[in-house]
Design a protein around this motif. Structure first.
Motif, PDB file in Angstrom:
ATOM      1  N   LYS A   6     -16.329  51.529  73.269  1.00  0.00           N
ATOM      2  CA  LYS A   6     -15.516  51.662  74.476  1.00  0.00           C
ATOM      3  C   LYS A   6     -15.572  50.350  75.255  1.00  0.00           C
ATOM      4  O   LYS A   6     -16.644  49.884  75.642  1.00  0.00           O
ATOM      5  N   ARG A   7     -14.411  49.767  75.473  1.00  0.00           N
ATOM      6  CA  ARG A   7     -14.320  48.488  76.172  1.00  0.00           C
ATOM      7  C   ARG A   7     -14.303  48.755  77.676  1.00  0.00           C
ATOM      8  O   ARG A   7     -13.397  49.410  78.183  1.00  0.00           O
ATOM      9  N   ILE A   8     -15.314  48.235  78.363  1.00  0.00           N
ATOM     10  CA  ILE A   8     -15.486  48.505  79.786  1.00  0.00           C
ATOM     11  C   ILE A   8     -15.233  47.236  80.580  1.00  0.00           C
ATOM     12  O   ILE A   8     -16.017  46.282  80.517  1.00  0.00           O
ATOM     13  N   LEU A   9     -14.128  47.209  81.316  1.00  0.00           N
ATOM     14  CA  LEU A   9     -13.895  46.091  82.228  1.00  0.00           C
ATOM     15  C   LEU A   9     -14.916  46.150  83.357  1.00  0.00           C
ATOM     16  O   LEU A   9     -15.109  47.207  83.982  1.00  0.00           O
ATOM     17  N   LEU A  34     -16.685  43.912  79.279  1.00  0.00           N
ATOM     18  CA  LEU A  34     -15.740  42.797  79.410  1.00  0.00           C
ATOM     19  C   LEU A  34     -15.822  42.306  80.850  1.00  0.00           C
ATOM     20  O   LEU A  34     -15.081  42.765  81.720  1.00  0.00           O
ATOM     21  N   ALA A  42      -9.552  39.680  85.116  1.00  0.00           N
ATOM     22  CA  ALA A  42      -9.598  41.043  84.577  1.00  0.00           C
ATOM     23  C   ALA A  42      -8.275  41.425  83.925  1.00  0.00           C
ATOM     24  O   ALA A  42      -8.247  42.030  82.841  1.00  0.00           O
ATOM     25  N   LEU A  46      -7.579  42.473  80.086  1.00  0.00           N
ATOM     26  CA  LEU A  46      -6.890  43.725  79.781  1.00  0.00           C
ATOM     27  C   LEU A  46      -5.702  43.483  78.860  1.00  0.00           C
ATOM     28  O   LEU A  46      -5.469  44.233  77.907  1.00  0.00           O
ATOM     29  N   HIS A  49      -7.314  42.347  75.288  1.00  0.00           N
ATOM     30  CA  HIS A  49      -8.229  43.226  74.552  1.00  0.00           C
ATOM     31  C   HIS A  49      -8.019  44.714  74.811  1.00  0.00           C
ATOM     32  O   HIS A  49      -8.559  45.541  74.074  1.00  0.00           O
ATOM     33  N   ALA A  51      -8.588  48.092  77.413  1.00  0.00           N
ATOM     34  CA  ALA A  51      -9.817  48.596  78.020  1.00  0.00           C
ATOM     35  C   ALA A  51      -9.772  50.114  78.061  1.00  0.00           C
ATOM     36  O   ALA A  51      -8.699  50.706  78.180  1.00  0.00           O
ATOM     37  N   ASP A  52     -10.939  50.720  77.947  1.00  0.00           N
ATOM     38  CA  ASP A  52     -11.051  52.178  77.989  1.00  0.00           C
ATOM     39  C   ASP A  52     -11.500  52.680  79.350  1.00  0.00           C
ATOM     40  O   ASP A  52     -11.362  53.862  79.658  1.00  0.00           O
ATOM     41  N   ALA A  54     -12.963  51.013  83.586  1.00  0.00           N
ATOM     42  CA  ALA A  54     -13.233  49.843  84.421  1.00  0.00           C
ATOM     43  C   ALA A  54     -14.226  50.194  85.515  1.00  0.00           C
ATOM     44  O   ALA A  54     -14.172  51.285  86.095  1.00  0.00           O
ATOM     45  N   LEU A  74      -4.307  50.079  81.808  1.00  0.00           N
ATOM     46  CA  LEU A  74      -5.555  50.841  81.913  1.00  0.00           C
ATOM     47  C   LEU A  74      -5.237  52.297  82.240  1.00  0.00           C
ATOM     48  O   LEU A  74      -4.772  52.607  83.335  1.00  0.00           O
TER      49      LEU A  74
END
Length: 227
Positions: A6-9, A34, A42, A46, A49, A51-52, A54, A74
């Motif tokens: 899970k990509r977290i900003l 991220l 940011a 986004l 890449h 994001a899942d 933030a 997002l």
């Protein structure tokens, strides 16, 4: 469920807090931080890449970053990190006051991600557009025989918003929710996306399901998936 990380900003101007949170997120199974110090950085992350979820500094949120992130794609949970005494800007899924309690924050984030996965899966399986299943997470319309129409990010967001509105939405409503409030996008941009989307649907289904409404919006023919 999706097993990809899970990509977290992680958006905060405080370098020390950003580093601490990035290290903690990196230690969690299935999470990829991220980090970004500004809203501009940011939004670039986004765009590059996706994001899942933030984690967002409350001051940046108060400057209008929430609608910009939503317009940028997002769709997952957004948690605000609020300075002491600050009110909660609209548009977030949860918030925590600074100084951040790491255990509480991580627990909330994991719970929101699990909930988002459940809702996303249910949404993807509960809507039909003609002979197609609409799969927002995969950005495509898919038939039972495997035939599929690939969608762009904006086309996916347009269909998703129409589905959430019961199949009907005005032009300005789509502009505000797909591109974001105050984005400066005119109706020509929306109509160009609609035109391309209509061509894709017409080519795949042999019929035109996305129709211009008399009152200045769009209507999508929806059918519930049989149980």
């Amino acid at each position: 469920m999706d097993n990809a990380p899970k990509r977290i900003l992680l958006i905060d101007p405080d370098a020390a807090l950003r580093q601490t949170l990035a290290e903690q997120l990196a230690q969690q199974a299935g999470m990829l931080p991220l980090p970004a110090s500004t809203g501009e950085a940011a939004l670039a992350l986004l765009a590059d890449h996706g994001a899942d979820a933030a984690l967002l500094d409350g001051v940046l949120a108060g400057e209008g970053l929430i609608p910009a992130l939503r317009a940028g794609g997002l769709t997952g949970p957004l948690v605000l990190l609020l300075p002491a005494g600050m009110g909660v800007p609209a548009g977030a899924d949860d918030h925590q006051d600074k100084p951040v309690r790491l255990g509480t924050l991580l627990a909330r984030l994991k719970a929101l991600l699990r909930q988002a996965e459940i809702v996303q899966a249910a949404t993807a399986l509960s809507v039909r557009i003609g002979a197609y299943h609409f799969l927002p997470a995969a950005k495509r319309l898919e038939k039972a025989d495997g035939a599929a129409i690939r969608l762009t990010e904006k086309e996916t967001q347009i269909l998703d918003h129409l589905c959430r509105c019961g199949g009907m939405a005005a032009r300005q409503d789509l502009l505000d929710n797909v591109w974001g409030y105050g984005a400066g996008i005119d109706t020509h941009t929306l109509e160009t996306h609609i035109y391309r989307l209509r061509r894709k649907i017409r080519a795949g289904l042999g019929q035109d399901l996305l129709l211009l409404r008399v009152d200045g919006g769009y209507r999508l023919t929806l059918e519930p998936v049989p149980a």
